[in-house]
Scaffold this motif. Structure first.
Motif, PDB file in Angstrom:
ATOM      1  N   GLY A 101     -21.424  44.713 -18.298  1.00 18.55           N
ATOM      2  CA  GLY A 101     -20.484  43.682 -17.846  1.00 18.55           C
ATOM      3  C   GLY A 101     -20.081  43.895 -16.392  1.00 18.55           C
ATOM      4  O   GLY A 101     -19.988  42.948 -15.607  1.00 18.55           O
ATOM      5  N   GLU A 102     -19.859  45.157 -16.034  1.00 16.76           N
ATOM      6  CA  GLU A 102     -19.467  45.502 -14.660  1.00 16.76           C
ATOM      7  C   GLU A 102     -20.589  45.141 -13.682  1.00 16.76           C
ATOM      8  O   GLU A 102     -20.334  44.656 -12.577  1.00 16.76           O
ATOM      9  CB  GLU A 102     -19.193  47.016 -14.617  1.00 16.76           C
ATOM     10  CG  GLU A 102     -18.371  47.464 -13.457  1.00 16.76           C
ATOM     11  CD  GLU A 102     -18.036  48.947 -13.571  1.00 16.76           C
ATOM     12  OE1 GLU A 102     -18.613  49.671 -14.426  1.00 16.76           O
ATOM     13  OE2 GLU A 102     -17.192  49.391 -12.793  1.00 16.76           O
ATOM     14  N   GLU A 103     -21.821  45.373 -14.120  1.00 13.52           N
ATOM     15  CA  GLU A 103     -22.981  45.066 -13.260  1.00 13.52           C
ATOM     16  C   GLU A 103     -23.128  43.549 -13.081  1.00 13.52           C
ATOM     17  O   GLU A 103     -23.361  43.073 -11.963  1.00 13.52           O
ATOM     18  CB  GLU A 103     -24.245  45.677 -13.884  1.00 13.52           C
ATOM     19  CG  GLU A 103     -25.511  45.494 -13.089  1.00 13.52           C
ATOM     20  CD  GLU A 103     -25.526  46.211 -11.735  1.00 13.52           C
ATOM     21  OE1 GLU A 103     -24.547  46.912 -11.375  1.00 13.52           O
ATOM     22  OE2 GLU A 103     -26.523  46.045 -11.010  1.00 13.52           O
ATOM     23  N   PHE A 104     -22.949  42.789 -14.164  1.00 15.15           N
ATOM     24  CA  PHE A 104     -23.010  41.325 -14.012  1.00 15.15           C
ATOM     25  C   PHE A 104     -21.891  40.856 -13.068  1.00 15.15           C
ATOM     26  O   PHE A 104     -22.088  39.942 -12.260  1.00 15.15           O
ATOM     27  CB  PHE A 104     -22.896  40.624 -15.373  1.00 15.15           C
ATOM     28  CG  PHE A 104     -24.168  40.640 -16.193  1.00 15.15           C
ATOM     29  CD1 PHE A 104     -25.407  40.389 -15.609  1.00 15.15           C
ATOM     30  CD2 PHE A 104     -24.122  40.876 -17.563  1.00 15.15           C
ATOM     31  CE1 PHE A 104     -26.577  40.395 -16.372  1.00 15.15           C
ATOM     32  CE2 PHE A 104     -25.283  40.884 -18.334  1.00 15.15           C
ATOM     33  CZ  PHE A 104     -26.510  40.641 -17.733  1.00 15.15           C
ATOM     34  N   VAL A 109     -12.259  35.391 -17.360  1.00 13.69           N
ATOM     35  CA  VAL A 109     -12.495  33.969 -17.674  1.00 13.69           C
ATOM     36  C   VAL A 109     -12.803  33.863 -19.163  1.00 13.69           C
ATOM     37  O   VAL A 109     -13.175  34.855 -19.805  1.00 13.69           O
ATOM     38  CB  VAL A 109     -13.668  33.393 -16.837  1.00 13.69           C
ATOM     39  CG1 VAL A 109     -13.393  33.508 -15.345  1.00 13.69           C
ATOM     40  CG2 VAL A 109     -14.997  34.066 -17.195  1.00 13.69           C
ATOM     41  N   PRO A 110     -12.687  32.669 -19.742  1.00  9.36           N
ATOM     42  CA  PRO A 110     -12.997  32.513 -21.171  1.00  9.36           C
ATOM     43  C   PRO A 110     -14.498  32.611 -21.455  1.00  9.36           C
ATOM     44  O   PRO A 110     -15.315  32.317 -20.583  1.00  9.36           O
ATOM     45  CB  PRO A 110     -12.505  31.099 -21.518  1.00  9.36           C
ATOM     46  CG  PRO A 110     -11.784  30.598 -20.340  1.00  9.36           C
ATOM     47  CD  PRO A 110     -12.185  31.411 -19.157  1.00  9.36           C
ATOM     48  N   VAL A 111     -14.793  32.997 -22.689  1.00  5.81           N
ATOM     49  CA  VAL A 111     -16.174  32.984 -23.198  1.00  5.81           C
ATOM     50  C   VAL A 111     -16.294  31.844 -24.201  1.00  5.81           C
ATOM     51  O   VAL A 111     -15.404  31.650 -25.026  1.00  5.81           O
ATOM     52  CB  VAL A 111     -16.488  34.301 -23.947  1.00  5.81           C
ATOM     53  CG1 VAL A 111     -17.843  34.204 -24.674  1.00  5.81           C
ATOM     54  CG2 VAL A 111     -16.499  35.475 -22.984  1.00  5.81           C
ATOM     55  N   LEU A 118     -25.190  33.944 -20.240  1.00  6.71           N
ATOM     56  CA  LEU A 118     -25.647  35.311 -20.545  1.00  6.71           C
ATOM     57  C   LEU A 118     -26.399  35.354 -21.869  1.00  6.71           C
ATOM     58  O   LEU A 118     -26.089  34.617 -22.800  1.00  6.71           O
ATOM     59  CB  LEU A 118     -24.436  36.257 -20.653  1.00  6.71           C
ATOM     60  CG  LEU A 118     -23.572  36.456 -19.409  1.00  6.71           C
ATOM     61  CD1 LEU A 118     -22.426  37.418 -19.726  1.00  6.71           C
ATOM     62  CD2 LEU A 118     -24.398  36.998 -18.240  1.00  6.71           C
ATOM     63  N   ASP A 119     -27.370  36.266 -21.949  1.00  9.78           N
ATOM     64  CA  ASP A 119     -28.013  36.533 -23.242  1.00  9.78           C
ATOM     65  C   ASP A 119     -28.583  37.949 -23.240  1.00  9.78           C
ATOM     66  O   ASP A 119     -28.706  38.570 -22.183  1.00  9.78           O
ATOM     67  CB  ASP A 119     -29.108  35.498 -23.536  1.00  9.78           C
ATOM     68  CG  ASP A 119     -29.388  35.351 -25.048  1.00  9.78           C
ATOM     69  OD1 ASP A 119     -28.713  36.025 -25.861  1.00  9.78           O
ATOM     70  OD2 ASP A 119     -30.282  34.556 -25.411  1.00  9.78           O
ATOM     71  N   ASP A 120     -28.932  38.415 -24.432  1.00 11.47           N
ATOM     72  CA  ASP A 120     -29.474  39.780 -24.521  1.00 11.47           C
ATOM     73  C   ASP A 120     -30.913  39.840 -24.025  1.00 11.47           C
ATOM     74  O   ASP A 120     -31.275  40.723 -23.254  1.00 11.47           O
ATOM     75  CB  ASP A 120     -29.347  40.347 -25.951  1.00 11.47           C
ATOM     76  CG  ASP A 120     -30.039  39.510 -27.025  1.00 11.47           C
ATOM     77  OD1 ASP A 120     -30.380  38.339 -26.771  1.00 11.47           O
ATOM     78  OD2 ASP A 120     -30.230  40.032 -28.146  1.00 11.47           O
ATOM     79  N   PHE A 121     -31.757  38.877 -24.468  1.00  9.86           N
ATOM     80  CA  PHE A 121     -33.178  38.876 -24.116  1.00  9.86           C
ATOM     81  C   PHE A 121     -33.571  37.566 -23.469  1.00  9.86           C
ATOM     82  O   PHE A 121     -33.023  36.514 -23.787  1.00  9.86           O
ATOM     83  CB  PHE A 121     -34.037  39.036 -25.380  1.00  9.86           C
ATOM     84  CG  PHE A 121     -34.278  40.457 -25.787  1.00  9.86           C
ATOM     85  CD1 PHE A 121     -35.371  41.152 -25.318  1.00  9.86           C
ATOM     86  CD2 PHE A 121     -33.388  41.102 -26.652  1.00  9.86           C
ATOM     87  CE1 PHE A 121     -35.597  42.460 -25.694  1.00  9.86           C
ATOM     88  CE2 PHE A 121     -33.604  42.421 -27.038  1.00  9.86           C
ATOM     89  CZ  PHE A 121     -34.718  43.098 -26.558  1.00  9.86           C
ATOM     90  N   ALA A 146     -21.162  38.954 -23.577  1.00  5.51           N
ATOM     91  CA  ALA A 146     -20.328  37.988 -22.855  1.00  5.51           C
ATOM     92  C   ALA A 146     -18.865  38.441 -22.808  1.00  5.51           C
ATOM     93  O   ALA A 146     -18.210  38.334 -21.768  1.00  5.51           O
ATOM     94  CB  ALA A 146     -20.439  36.616 -23.518  1.00  5.51           C
ATOM     95  N   CYS A 147     -18.375  38.959 -23.920  1.00  5.79           N
ATOM     96  CA  CYS A 147     -16.958  39.372 -23.955  1.00  5.79           C
ATOM     97  C   CYS A 147     -16.710  40.554 -23.021  1.00  5.79           C
ATOM     98  O   CYS A 147     -15.702  40.582 -22.300  1.00  5.79           O
ATOM     99  CB  CYS A 147     -16.546  39.737 -25.377  1.00  5.79           C
ATOM    100  SG  CYS A 147     -16.420  38.315 -26.463  1.00  5.79           S
ATOM    101  N   MET A 148     -17.620  41.519 -23.028  1.00  4.40           N
ATOM    102  CA  MET A 148     -17.428  42.684 -22.159  1.00  4.40           C
ATOM    103  C   MET A 148     -17.499  42.269 -20.688  1.00  4.40           C
ATOM    104  O   MET A 148     -16.787  42.799 -19.850  1.00  4.40           O
ATOM    105  CB  MET A 148     -18.490  43.752 -22.448  1.00  4.40           C
ATOM    106  CG  MET A 148     -18.466  44.322 -23.845  1.00  4.40           C
ATOM    107  SD  MET A 148     -16.888  45.009 -24.346  1.00  4.40           S
ATOM    108  CE  MET A 148     -16.863  46.515 -23.411  1.00  4.40           C
ATOM    109  N   THR A 149     -18.340  41.299 -20.394  1.00  4.74           N
ATOM    110  CA  THR A 149     -18.473  40.814 -19.018  1.00  4.74           C
ATOM    111  C   THR A 149     -17.230  40.019 -18.604  1.00  4.74           C
ATOM    112  O   THR A 149     -16.732  40.144 -17.478  1.00  4.74           O
ATOM    113  CB  THR A 149     -19.750  39.944 -18.888  1.00  4.74           C
ATOM    114  OG1 THR A 149     -20.866  40.712 -19.343  1.00  4.74           O
ATOM    115  CG2 THR A 149     -19.979  39.501 -17.458  1.00  4.74           C
ATOM    116  N   ALA A 150     -16.724  39.234 -19.544  1.00  2.00           N
ATOM    117  CA  ALA A 150     -15.553  38.391 -19.251  1.00  2.00           C
ATOM    118  C   ALA A 150     -14.323  39.209 -18.904  1.00  2.00           C
ATOM    119  O   ALA A 150     -13.432  38.738 -18.190  1.00  2.00           O
ATOM    120  CB  ALA A 150     -15.260  37.489 -20.449  1.00  2.00           C
ATOM    121  N   GLN A 151     -14.262  40.441 -19.392  1.00  5.25           N
ATOM    122  CA  GLN A 151     -13.123  41.296 -19.044  1.00  5.25           C
ATOM    123  C   GLN A 151     -13.049  41.531 -17.542  1.00  5.25           C
ATOM    124  O   GLN A 151     -11.971  41.732 -16.997  1.00  5.25           O
ATOM    125  CB  GLN A 151     -13.244  42.643 -19.755  1.00  5.25           C
ATOM    126  CG  GLN A 151     -12.975  42.542 -21.238  1.00  5.25           C
ATOM    127  CD  GLN A 151     -12.770  43.910 -21.843  1.00  5.25           C
ATOM    128  OE1 GLN A 151     -13.576  44.799 -21.632  1.00  5.25           O
ATOM    129  NE2 GLN A 151     -11.690  44.075 -22.554  1.00  5.25           N
TER     130      GLN A 151
END
Ligand code: 5GP
Length: 191
Positions: free
Chosen positions: A39-42, A74-76, A123-126, A65-70
């Motif tokens: 998330g920090e990298e995104f 912003v909302p997910v 965002l997605d995993d793959f 998405a949730c970890m990135t949103a922190q």
């Protein structure tokens, strides 16, 4: 992202049909510390792109998405794969050809959660053939939302999704790009 590549090398398993299994840390059991670093990298990559919403697809995208949103604060919102009733015409829908299950399915997203006021990080995993992502981008287009960027944890670079999205002009960041994989091992693209 070296941390993610190392983890794929340590724990990823190559399965028949070009499937990379990473369920020990990314999409079944979840390594929250690793997800937080992802998330920090995104955030580092997309922080200046005016993102005000993160969009993903259930189920594997939600934790990422949730970890990135922190970091973005912003909302997910996530597209659902289960068929949901559309009695009032209040959902956007798009059709997606599933890579892992080989079937076509509908994704749905309530119209109230995406609008022309939104600039979205998707965002997605793959990323493989790009079908799931194209479904999400189609939903953004239906909503009139702007796509500020696309973030992928693992792109399989030997499948066409990534090249097509880059050619279409999207700002696409894949934290690990697998260029080849077999029972003997994996190689990553240098980025
Ligand atoms: P695409 O639509 O780009 O062909 O495939 C992306 C979707 O299929 C992702 O949402 C992901 O859940 C799934 N997927 C594609 N390739 C793989 C893979 O090698 N391993 C896993 N675990 N999921 C994959």
């Amino acid at each position: 992202m070296k941390l993610l590549e190392d983890r794929i090398l340590q724990e990823g398993q190559v399965r028949p049909g070009n499937i990379l299994k990473v369920d020990c840390f990314l999409n079944h059991q979840l390594d929250v510390e690793l997800l937080s670093k992802i998330g920090e990298e995104f955030y580092r990559i997309f922080k200046d792109d005016g993102i005000n919403k993160i969009l993903t697809i259930e189920a594997s995208g939600i934790a990422i998405a949730c970890m990135t949103a922190q970091y973005f604060k912003v909302p997910v919102v996530f597209a659902k794969k289960a068929k949901s009733k559309n009695i009032d015409g209040d959902v956007f829908t798009s059709k997606v050809q599933s890579f892992t299950y080989g079937k076509e399915y509908d994704i749905t997203l309530a119209k109230k959660f995406l609008s022309p006021a939104d600039k979205v990080l998707v965002l997605d995993d793959f990323l493989a053939n790009g079908k799931a992502m194209k479904g999400l981008l189609d939903v953004c287009e239906q909503a009139g939302a702007q796509v500020g960027g696309i973030g992928i944890c693992i792109e399989k670079g030997f499948q066409p999704g990534g090249a097509e999205l880059r050619a279409a002009g999207y700002k696409l960041a894949s934290l690990a790009i697998v260029d080849s994989m077999s029972d003997d091992g994996l190689t990553f693209r240098k980025q």
